[in-house]
Scaffold this motif. Structure first.
Motif, mmCIF file in Angstrom:
data_model
loop_
_atom_site.group_PDB
_atom_site.id
_atom_site.type_symbol
_atom_site.label_atom_id
_atom_site.label_comp_id
_atom_site.label_asym_id
_atom_site.label_seq_id
_atom_site.Cartn_x
_atom_site.Cartn_y
_atom_site.Cartn_z
ATOM 1 N N ARG A 15 35.956 35.366 50.995
ATOM 2 C CA ARG A 15 36.810 34.813 49.933
ATOM 3 C C ARG A 15 38.017 35.698 49.656
ATOM 4 N NH1 ARG A 15 33.283 33.739 44.878
ATOM 5 N NH2 ARG A 15 35.272 32.962 44.112
ATOM 6 N N LEU A 16 37.848 37.013 49.798
ATOM 7 C CA LEU A 16 38.931 37.946 49.498
ATOM 8 C C LEU A 16 39.915 38.122 50.653
ATOM 9 C CD1 LEU A 16 37.021 40.745 47.566
ATOM 10 C CD2 LEU A 16 38.623 39.068 46.628
ATOM 11 N N ASP A 21 46.384 41.092 50.321
ATOM 12 C CA ASP A 21 47.623 41.714 49.840
ATOM 13 C C ASP A 21 47.692 41.759 48.320
ATOM 14 O OD1 ASP A 21 48.479 42.133 52.442
ATOM 15 O OD2 ASP A 21 49.612 40.261 52.524
ATOM 16 N N ASP A 22 46.925 40.898 47.658
ATOM 17 C CA ASP A 22 46.925 40.837 46.199
ATOM 18 C C ASP A 22 45.764 41.612 45.578
ATOM 19 O OD1 ASP A 22 47.947 37.418 46.469
ATOM 20 O OD2 ASP A 22 49.202 39.174 46.083
ATOM 21 N N LEU A 27 42.321 43.627 41.175
ATOM 22 C CA LEU A 27 41.491 44.685 40.606
ATOM 23 C C LEU A 27 42.028 45.159 39.263
ATOM 24 C CD1 LEU A 27 40.643 46.737 43.810
ATOM 25 C CD2 LEU A 27 39.067 45.388 42.404
ATOM 26 N N MET A 28 43.358 45.292 39.156
ATOM 27 C CA MET A 28 43.944 45.747 37.898
ATOM 28 C C MET A 28 43.666 44.740 36.779
ATOM 29 S SD MET A 28 47.870 46.755 36.913
ATOM 30 C CE MET A 28 47.867 48.262 37.865
ATOM 31 N N LEU A 29 43.856 43.459 37.071
ATOM 32 C CA LEU A 29 43.610 42.439 36.053
ATOM 33 C C LEU A 29 42.127 42.345 35.715
ATOM 34 C CD1 LEU A 29 46.077 39.691 37.313
ATOM 35 C CD2 LEU A 29 46.367 41.229 35.357
ATOM 36 N N PRO A 88 55.533 46.646 41.771
ATOM 37 C CA PRO A 88 55.434 45.187 41.633
ATOM 38 C C PRO A 88 54.242 44.756 40.767
ATOM 39 C CG PRO A 88 55.976 45.736 43.888
ATOM 40 C CD PRO A 88 55.684 47.033 43.184
ATOM 41 N N ILE A 89 53.116 45.442 40.886
ATOM 42 C CA ILE A 89 51.948 45.102 40.069
ATOM 43 C C ILE A 89 52.226 45.387 38.600
ATOM 44 C CG2 ILE A 89 49.547 45.751 39.584
ATOM 45 C CD1 ILE A 89 49.263 46.226 42.632
#
Length: 119
Positions: A15-16, A21-22, A27-29, A88-89
């Motif tokens: 699934r990942l 690339d995201d 993970l941050m969210l 960008p994140i």
């Protein structure tokens, strides 16, 4: 940038894979959600949105303030943007903060209107 290696179930890996690339943003969210503990008050954006969705009174909306931790994170992003620029994140995170701030300002403006109409 650090490298982290972890073992995950094959199904999750499948699934990942299209989102590889995201993954830093995901993970941050996800970490932000985990850290947004409702027992700590408004420690994250989720609690602010849930609070507004609960249809609080105008007085409660006007009293709404950011937690110290969230305010510190916003201040850190502001300073980093001034000195070295955002990744960008971090830029996407900042845009989310701006959007939620916009929603809170609309809610507060509507609360002021309701209070002035009731007076």
């Amino acid at each position: 940038m650090a490298t982290i290696t972890l073992q995950i179930p094959d199904e999750l890996a499948l699934r990942l894979d299209p989102l590889k690339d995201d993954l830093p943003q995901i993970l941050m969210l996800g970490l932000r959600e985990v850290e947004a503990n409702p027992s700590n008050g408004f420690s994250g954006l989720t609690q602010i949105l849930e609070f507004i969705a609960s249809l609080p009174s105008p007085q409660e909306i006007l009293a709404l303030r950011l937690s110290d931790a969230l305010q510190a994170e916003i201040d850190t992003l502001l300073e980093k943007n001034r000195t070295e620029g955002l990744t960008p994140i971090e830029q996407r995170l900042w845009q989310q903060y701006e959007f939620v701030e916009h929603l809170v300002r609309i809610a507060k403006a509507q609360a002021l209107l309701k209070l002035s109409e009731a007076a």
